[in-house]
Design a protein around this motif. Sequence first.
Motif, mmCIF file in Angstrom:
data_model
loop_
_atom_site.group_PDB
_atom_site.id
_atom_site.type_symbol
_atom_site.label_atom_id
_atom_site.label_comp_id
_atom_site.label_asym_id
_atom_site.label_seq_id
_atom_site.Cartn_x
_atom_site.Cartn_y
_atom_site.Cartn_z
ATOM 1 N N LEU A 160 0.884 -1.157 0.000
ATOM 2 C CA LEU A 160 0.000 0.000 0.000
ATOM 3 C C LEU A 160 0.922 1.207 0.000
ATOM 4 C CD1 LEU A 160 -2.679 -0.995 2.693
ATOM 5 C CD2 LEU A 160 -2.914 -1.084 0.194
ATOM 6 N N THR A 161 0.791 2.064 -1.006
ATOM 7 C CA THR A 161 1.760 3.146 -1.149
ATOM 8 C C THR A 161 1.148 4.291 -1.941
ATOM 9 O OG1 THR A 161 4.023 3.650 -1.879
ATOM 10 C CG2 THR A 161 2.749 2.132 -3.255
ATOM 11 N N LYS A 162 1.983 5.246 -2.319
ATOM 12 C CA LYS A 162 1.564 6.352 -3.180
ATOM 13 C C LYS A 162 2.333 6.273 -4.487
ATOM 14 C CE LYS A 162 -0.094 10.000 -0.082
ATOM 15 N NZ LYS A 162 -1.348 10.241 -0.824
ATOM 16 N N MET A 163 1.628 6.456 -5.589
ATOM 17 C CA MET A 163 2.252 6.557 -6.905
ATOM 18 C C MET A 163 1.554 7.674 -7.664
ATOM 19 S SD MET A 163 2.776 2.667 -8.321
ATOM 20 C CE MET A 163 3.672 1.393 -7.426
ATOM 21 N N GLY A 164 2.320 8.658 -8.134
ATOM 22 C CA GLY A 164 1.719 9.746 -8.899
ATOM 23 C C GLY A 164 0.612 10.452 -8.153
ATOM 24 N N ASN A 165 0.810 10.688 -6.853
ATOM 25 C CA ASN A 165 -0.166 11.352 -5.977
ATOM 26 C C ASN A 165 -1.456 10.552 -5.796
ATOM 27 O OD1 ASN A 165 1.454 13.682 -5.490
ATOM 28 N ND2 ASN A 165 0.869 14.489 -7.501
ATOM 29 N N ARG A 166 -1.413 9.280 -6.110
ATOM 30 C CA ARG A 166 -2.561 8.411 -5.884
ATOM 31 C C ARG A 166 -2.240 7.433 -4.751
ATOM 32 N NH1 ARG A 166 -5.948 7.481 -10.862
ATOM 33 N NH2 ARG A 166 -5.063 8.694 -12.561
ATOM 34 N N ASN A 167 -3.238 7.145 -3.935
ATOM 35 C CA ASN A 167 -3.108 6.069 -2.955
ATOM 36 C C ASN A 167 -3.430 4.764 -3.664
ATOM 37 O OD1 ASN A 167 -2.632 7.773 -0.607
ATOM 38 N ND2 ASN A 167 -4.775 8.403 -0.824
ATOM 39 N N VAL A 168 -2.473 3.841 -3.683
ATOM 40 C CA VAL A 168 -2.644 2.639 -4.490
ATOM 41 C C VAL A 168 -2.315 1.374 -3.705
ATOM 42 C CG1 VAL A 168 -2.122 3.857 -6.641
ATOM 43 C CG2 VAL A 168 -0.275 2.709 -5.388
ATOM 44 N N ALA A 169 -2.886 0.275 -4.193
ATOM 45 C CA ALA A 169 -2.492 -1.066 -3.777
ATOM 46 C C ALA A 169 -1.779 -1.690 -4.969
ATOM 47 C CB ALA A 169 -3.719 -1.892 -3.397
ATOM 48 N N PHE A 170 -0.618 -2.284 -4.707
ATOM 49 C CA PHE A 170 0.202 -2.830 -5.789
ATOM 50 C C PHE A 170 0.655 -4.238 -5.448
ATOM 51 C CE2 PHE A 170 4.659 -3.489 -7.287
ATOM 52 C CZ PHE A 170 4.376 -3.672 -8.634
ATOM 53 N N PHE A 226 11.408 -11.847 -12.301
ATOM 54 C CA PHE A 226 12.712 -12.353 -12.701
ATOM 55 C C PHE A 226 13.801 -11.502 -12.052
ATOM 56 C CE2 PHE A 226 16.367 -11.674 -15.466
ATOM 57 C CZ PHE A 226 16.822 -12.963 -15.648
ATOM 58 N N GLY A 227 14.791 -12.139 -11.436
ATOM 59 C CA GLY A 227 15.916 -11.399 -10.880
ATOM 60 C C GLY A 227 15.626 -10.874 -9.488
ATOM 61 N N LYS A 228 16.677 -10.604 -8.757
ATOM 62 C CA LYS A 228 16.583 -10.248 -7.347
ATOM 63 C C LYS A 228 15.825 -8.955 -7.102
ATOM 64 C CE LYS A 228 19.482 -9.899 -3.203
ATOM 65 N NZ LYS A 228 20.865 -9.959 -2.674
ATOM 66 N N TYR A 229 15.919 -7.993 -8.031
ATOM 67 C CA TYR A 229 15.311 -6.686 -7.796
ATOM 68 C C TYR A 229 14.243 -6.327 -8.838
ATOM 69 C CZ TYR A 229 19.187 -6.177 -4.554
ATOM 70 O OH TYR A 229 20.082 -6.373 -3.524
ATOM 71 N N THR A 230 13.795 -7.297 -9.631
ATOM 72 C CA THR A 230 12.834 -6.985 -10.681
ATOM 73 C C THR A 230 11.498 -6.519 -10.120
ATOM 74 O OG1 THR A 230 13.886 -8.568 -12.156
ATOM 75 C CG2 THR A 230 11.676 -7.883 -12.726
ATOM 76 N N HIS A 231 11.061 -7.118 -9.003
ATOM 77 C CA HIS A 231 9.800 -6.674 -8.402
ATOM 78 C C HIS A 231 9.894 -5.221 -7.943
ATOM 79 C CE1 HIS A 231 12.453 -8.144 -5.351
ATOM 80 N NE2 HIS A 231 11.622 -8.020 -4.344
ATOM 81 N N ILE A 232 11.071 -4.821 -7.472
ATOM 82 C CA ILE A 232 11.295 -3.434 -7.071
ATOM 83 C C ILE A 232 11.309 -2.537 -8.310
ATOM 84 C CG2 ILE A 232 12.861 -1.855 -5.896
ATOM 85 C CD1 ILE A 232 11.549 -3.969 -4.075
ATOM 86 N N ALA A 233 11.974 -3.004 -9.366
ATOM 87 C CA ALA A 233 12.023 -2.244 -10.618
ATOM 88 C C ALA A 233 10.626 -2.071 -11.209
ATOM 89 C CB ALA A 233 12.948 -2.926 -11.612
ATOM 90 N N ASP A 234 9.781 -3.104 -11.095
ATOM 91 C CA ASP A 234 8.418 -3.000 -11.603
ATOM 92 C C ASP A 234 7.636 -1.925 -10.860
ATOM 93 O OD1 ASP A 234 8.689 -4.871 -13.577
ATOM 94 O OD2 ASP A 234 7.736 -6.509 -12.476
ATOM 95 N N ALA A 235 7.808 -1.855 -9.545
ATOM 96 C CA ALA A 235 7.155 -0.808 -8.767
ATOM 97 C C ALA A 235 7.627 0.567 -9.235
ATOM 98 C CB ALA A 235 7.443 -0.995 -7.282
ATOM 99 N N ASN A 236 8.914 0.709 -9.466
ATOM 100 C CA ASN A 236 9.446 1.988 -9.952
ATOM 101 C C ASN A 236 8.933 2.317 -11.351
ATOM 102 O OD1 ASN A 236 11.152 3.016 -7.824
ATOM 103 N ND2 ASN A 236 12.547 1.317 -8.212
ATOM 104 N N ARG A 237 8.825 1.291 -12.218
ATOM 105 C CA ARG A 237 8.337 1.522 -13.579
ATOM 106 C C ARG A 237 6.903 2.028 -13.572
ATOM 107 N NH1 ARG A 237 12.208 -2.398 -15.586
ATOM 108 N NH2 ARG A 237 11.235 -4.120 -14.458
ATOM 109 N N THR A 263 3.256 8.857 -12.960
ATOM 110 C CA THR A 263 3.694 10.233 -12.736
ATOM 111 C C THR A 263 3.925 10.992 -14.035
ATOM 112 O OG1 THR A 263 4.772 9.516 -10.693
ATOM 113 C CG2 THR A 263 5.420 11.664 -11.568
ATOM 114 N N THR A 264 4.520 10.328 -15.044
ATOM 115 C CA THR A 264 4.945 11.019 -16.269
ATOM 116 C C THR A 264 4.285 10.506 -17.537
ATOM 117 O OG1 THR A 264 6.791 9.511 -16.722
ATOM 118 C CG2 THR A 264 7.207 11.339 -15.196
#
Length: 306
Positions: free
Chosen positions: A239-249, A255-266, A272-273
């Motif tokens: 549960l977090t904020k993305m692009g000024n929205r309160n979201v569930a993700f 794939f890979g150790k940090y891909t789930h983190i990269a997906d959240a960033n993507r 946002t943009t």
Amino acid sequence: MLRRLITASLSCFMLLTSAVYAATQPSEQALVASQSAMLVDLDTGKTLYAEAPNLVTPIASVSKLMTALVVLDAGLPLNERITVDVSQSPMMQNVVSRIRLGSNLTRKEALSLALMASENRAATTLAHHYPGGYQAFVKAMNAKAKALGMNNSMFEEPTGLSPHNVSTAADLIKLLIALKKYPVIGELSVAKNRSVTFHKPRYSMAFYNTNPLVNRKGWHISLTKTGYTDEAGHCLAMLTKMGNRNVAFVALDSFGKYTHIADANRLKLWLTTGKSNRVPAEALQYKMNKRAEHAQQVGKQQLAIP
């Protein structure tokens, strides 16, 4: 003739599966590398992004969110000291942990370690000290899932080490929304670190959050849980904020150790943009291979039905 029929049936099924996956992609091409993902606006209930949200897959330690919910539903005192015990769990008999068997900590500390540090002995200990014991706890996990409408979910034990702890991104979104009513779970899950003093024997240890995003500027996370096993891949629920929205993700089988983190960033960048970073080619290949494998397994199961 039969062999041709089976091959044709599998091919048709795989094409259908591919079409379903493709249909979940937004026109902006905000691609994720995870096998399945879902992003929902908590204020409007609108699905902002979904890719294979109903794909049933192991969820690893994301299971511990249900573990925490069942503990709190029982109304057990959080300051009560409980003894570290895994004796009723076949899954835990050969699992290594820094926590010593027979020592004790408070129920709240065990919750904290299960959530932020994904400590398996802590999660199993919570189940052992549930009214009726370990099996009653697992039964309560499945009853709660049913009550929340998580119809494609099943729990075999409280840690997520079992590949039979399965769910979908859509079901886990339902769980995340339900957890908004349990602020202590969010509070404990987003702590960057915690030092715990155990008794009998007395010793202290520091633990750290398994989600690196809690330490990054620009992220405002109110609840999080990661997970990993070979069968489940890397998983993330927030549960977090993305692009000024309160979201569930939710992202499952990354794939890979940090891909789930990269997906959240993507997806955050996309909201946002309107743009998104490309998914690495090797991650896309892994993803397509897993989809083909899944399609073949489902196809074989359907063909086996008399």
